[in-house]
Design a protein around this motif. Structure first.
Motif, mmCIF file in Angstrom:
data_model
loop_
_atom_site.group_PDB
_atom_site.id
_atom_site.type_symbol
_atom_site.label_atom_id
_atom_site.label_comp_id
_atom_site.label_asym_id
_atom_site.label_seq_id
_atom_site.Cartn_x
_atom_site.Cartn_y
_atom_site.Cartn_z
ATOM 1 N N GLY A 344 0.786 -1.231 0.000
ATOM 2 C CA GLY A 344 0.000 0.000 0.000
ATOM 3 C C GLY A 344 0.810 1.269 0.000
ATOM 4 O O GLY A 344 0.334 2.324 -0.418
ATOM 5 N N GLY A 345 2.065 1.203 0.450
ATOM 6 C CA GLY A 345 2.876 2.403 0.522
ATOM 7 C C GLY A 345 3.116 3.088 -0.804
ATOM 8 O O GLY A 345 3.260 4.314 -0.874
ATOM 9 N N ALA A 384 -5.114 2.063 1.784
ATOM 10 C CA ALA A 384 -4.066 2.906 1.216
ATOM 11 C C ALA A 384 -4.605 3.726 0.049
ATOM 12 O O ALA A 384 -4.353 4.939 -0.042
ATOM 13 N N LEU A 394 0.624 9.179 3.634
ATOM 14 C CA LEU A 394 0.814 7.821 4.136
ATOM 15 C C LEU A 394 0.694 7.797 5.658
ATOM 16 O O LEU A 394 0.055 6.906 6.229
ATOM 17 N N THR A 397 -2.893 8.186 6.829
ATOM 18 C CA THR A 397 -3.664 6.971 6.555
ATOM 19 C C THR A 397 -3.316 5.869 7.555
ATOM 20 O O THR A 397 -4.191 5.128 8.007
ATOM 21 N N PHE A 404 -3.534 -1.001 7.579
ATOM 22 C CA PHE A 404 -2.504 -0.303 6.817
ATOM 23 C C PHE A 404 -1.318 0.050 7.705
ATOM 24 O O PHE A 404 -0.161 -0.032 7.273
#
Length: 415
Positions: A344-345, A384, A394, A397, A404
Motif C-alpha cells: 500500500g505504501g 491505502a 501515508l 492513513t 494499513f
C-alpha cells in the motif's frame, strides 16, 4: 496512400542522415547494393522515407557492438514511414518491418523502437480490446473511484488445486477483486488445469451467490493453440471471466486468435519484458509495445510498479501506465496491471504521478505476507488507496487504519 510512421532512438558513428537512410532502405525495398528491378517507380511506391531526424547528444563509447572504430557516436530520434501497401493490415509483417533486421545493422551501436503511428483504417480491420480497462473493472464489480485490488497465488508452483482453492476462499472473504495464477503455473503434475479451474470457480461462484460480488480469477491458459482454446473453454464452462496469457511466449498471432473469441477479459502477462526493454538503446519501449498488444485485443497489460523489485525506473513505469490510456485509433483503454514488490505504501505516489484509479493494483507478498494474514492485506491496500485518492498522506492513513499501519510497520523499510 496512407502511411505508417515509426519513431526510433538511434546511436551511430556515421552521419545521422546516412544511417537513417540505411535503416529505411533495409526495411523496405533496398539491400546493401542496388539490384535489378529496384526501379525509381518501385521505390516511389514502396520505399520507406526518413521523415525526421532530431539530433541528441554525442557519446564517446558505443552502447552495443557495431562499427565501433570511432571516438564519437551520435544519438538521435528518427522517424521513418512506410506505405500501408507494404503490409496490407498484416501485423506480423508490420512487426518484422518495425522490429526486424534493422537491429542487426552494423551502422548502429544503439537502436530502439520507441513508438509508432497507424492510420485510422486499422481500427476497421482489428477490433482491439473487447472489455478494456473499464469493462474489466465492471466484470469484477469494481466501482469507479478506486482501482481493482488483486494478488498472485504464492507459492508460484507446487500447491494442489485444493490448497489453491482454500487461499482463494480466504481472499474472497476479505473482498479481493482479482486473483491470478503465477506466470509459472500452467498445468502441473499435481495441479491439472481443469481441476484447478473447477475448484477455484466453485468458491468464486459460491461467494457470488452469497454476496452478489464475483471476483475475477486470471487462469494461465498459455500453451499451443489447441491448449489455449481448450483451457479457454474450461474457464467458460465453469463461469470464469478472465484468461491470462504469457504474451511474449505465445506470440502476437496466437494471442489475437484467443482475444478474438471475445468472451473473457484477456490478462496479458509480459514476462520476458526485460529481454526486450532493459537496455536503454536496444529493443522496444512500452508505448510501441502496448499498441501492438492493443491491436491483438488484450484488455489488461502489466506495467511494473513504483519502486518495484526489478530494474525499471519509476519514470518508465509512469510512462507505461499513461500509455495504456493514450489515444490509439478508436480503441478502448487498456487496464494497467501495477505489480512487482508492491504494497500500500506505493499507492500514494502511483496516484500522485498518474492521477488515475483505472488500474489493477496487485500485491503478492504485500497481501499474502501481511502480519495479520491475507485478508488484512487486502483491506490494507484498499485503505491505502482510499487515503491516496482523498488526499491523505501515508502517515495520516496509517493513523486512521489498523491494517494499513501494520503494513507500514512490516514493509515500510523496503522502500
Amino acid at each position: 496512400m496512407e502511411r505508417i510512421t515509426a519513431h526510433y532512438l538511434i546511436e551511430t558513428p556515421y552521419k545521422l542522415e546516412d544511417a537513417a537512410a540505411v535503416l529505411a532502405g533495409e526495411q523496405s525495398s533496398g539491400t546493401f547494393v542496388s539490384v535489378p528491378g529496384e526501379t525509381e517507380e518501385l521505390k516511389a511506391r514502396f520505399a520507406a522515407k526518413v521523415e525526421n531526424i532530431e539530433e541528441l547528444e554525442t557519446v564517446s563509447n558505443p552502447s552495443i557492438p557495431g562499427d565501433s572504430n570511432s571516438s564519437s557516436y551520435k544519438r538521435a530520434r528518427v522517424s521513418v514511414s512506410w506505405s500501408i501497401e507494404n503490409f496490407q493490415y498484416n501485423i506480423p509483417a508490420l512487426i518484422s518491418t518495425l522490429q526486424g533486421n534493422l537491429y542487426e545493422l552494423r551502422q548502429f551501436t544503439g537502436l530502439k523502437l520507441d513508438d509508432f503511428d497507424l492510420p485510422l483504417s486499422y481500427s476497421e480491420k482489428f477490433r482491439g480490446p473487447v472489455f478494456g480497462g473499464k469493462g474489466t473493472k465492471g466484470l469484477a464489480g469494481v466501482e469507479e473511484g478506486r482501482p481493482m485490488i488483486g494478488t498472485i497465488i504464492k507459492p508460484s508452483v507446487g500447491m494442489t488445486p485444493e490448497n489453491t482453492a482454500e487461499i482463494v476462499k480466504e481472499l474472497l472473504k476479505a473482498g479481493i477483486d482479482f486473483i491470478k495464477d503465477d506466470e509459472l503455473m500452467a498445468s502441473t503434475a499435481n495441479s491439472p488445469f481443469e481441476k484447478r479451474v473447477s475448484l477455484i470457480m466453485k468458491e468464486i461462484n459460491k461467494y457470488q451467490d452469497r454476496t452478489g460480488k464475483k471476483a475475477m480469477y486470471a487462469f494461465n491458459i498459455s500453451g499451443d493453440l489447441d491448449t489455449l482454446r481448450s483451457n479457454y473453454e474450461s474457464i467458460l464452462k465453469h463461469d470464469g471471466s478472465c484468461a491470462m496469457i504469457s504474451i511474449n511466449s505465445v506470440g502476437w498471432a496466437g494471442v489475437k486468435a484467443i482475444a478474438d473469441l471475445g468472451e473473457l477479459s484477456i490478462h496479458a502477462h509480459r514476462n520476458g519484458w526485460g529481454m526486450l526493454n532493459r537496455h536503454p538503446l536496444l529493443g522496444i519501449n512500452f508505448p510501441a509495445y502496448a499498441k501492438l498488444w492493443r491491436l491483438a485485443g488484450v484488455d489488461q497489460l502489466h506495467v511494473n510498479g513504483i519502486r518495484n523489485k526489478f530494474w525499471e525506473s519509476d519514470e518508465s513505469v509512469i510512462r507505461s501506465i499513461k500509455s495504456c490510456s493514450a489515444e490509439f485509433l478508436d480503441y478502448k483503454d487498456l487496464l494497467p496491471v501495477v505489480s512487482s514488490g508492491q504494497w500500500g505504501g506505493q499507492a500514494f505516489d502511483t496516484y500522485k504521478f498518474t492521477g488515475t484509479t483505472d488500474l489493477l493494483y496487485m500485491a503478492g507478498g504485500g497481501i499474502m505476507a501481511h502480519p495479520s494474514g491475507p485478508g488484512a492485506g487486502v483491506r490494507a491496500l484498499k485503505q491505502a488507496w482510499e487515503g491516496a485518492v482523498s488526499g491523505k498522506t501515508l502517515e495520516e492513513t496509517a493513523k486512521k487504519y489498523k491494517e494499513f499501519a501494520e503494513s507500514v510497520q512490516k514493509f515500510g523499510n523496503k522502500n
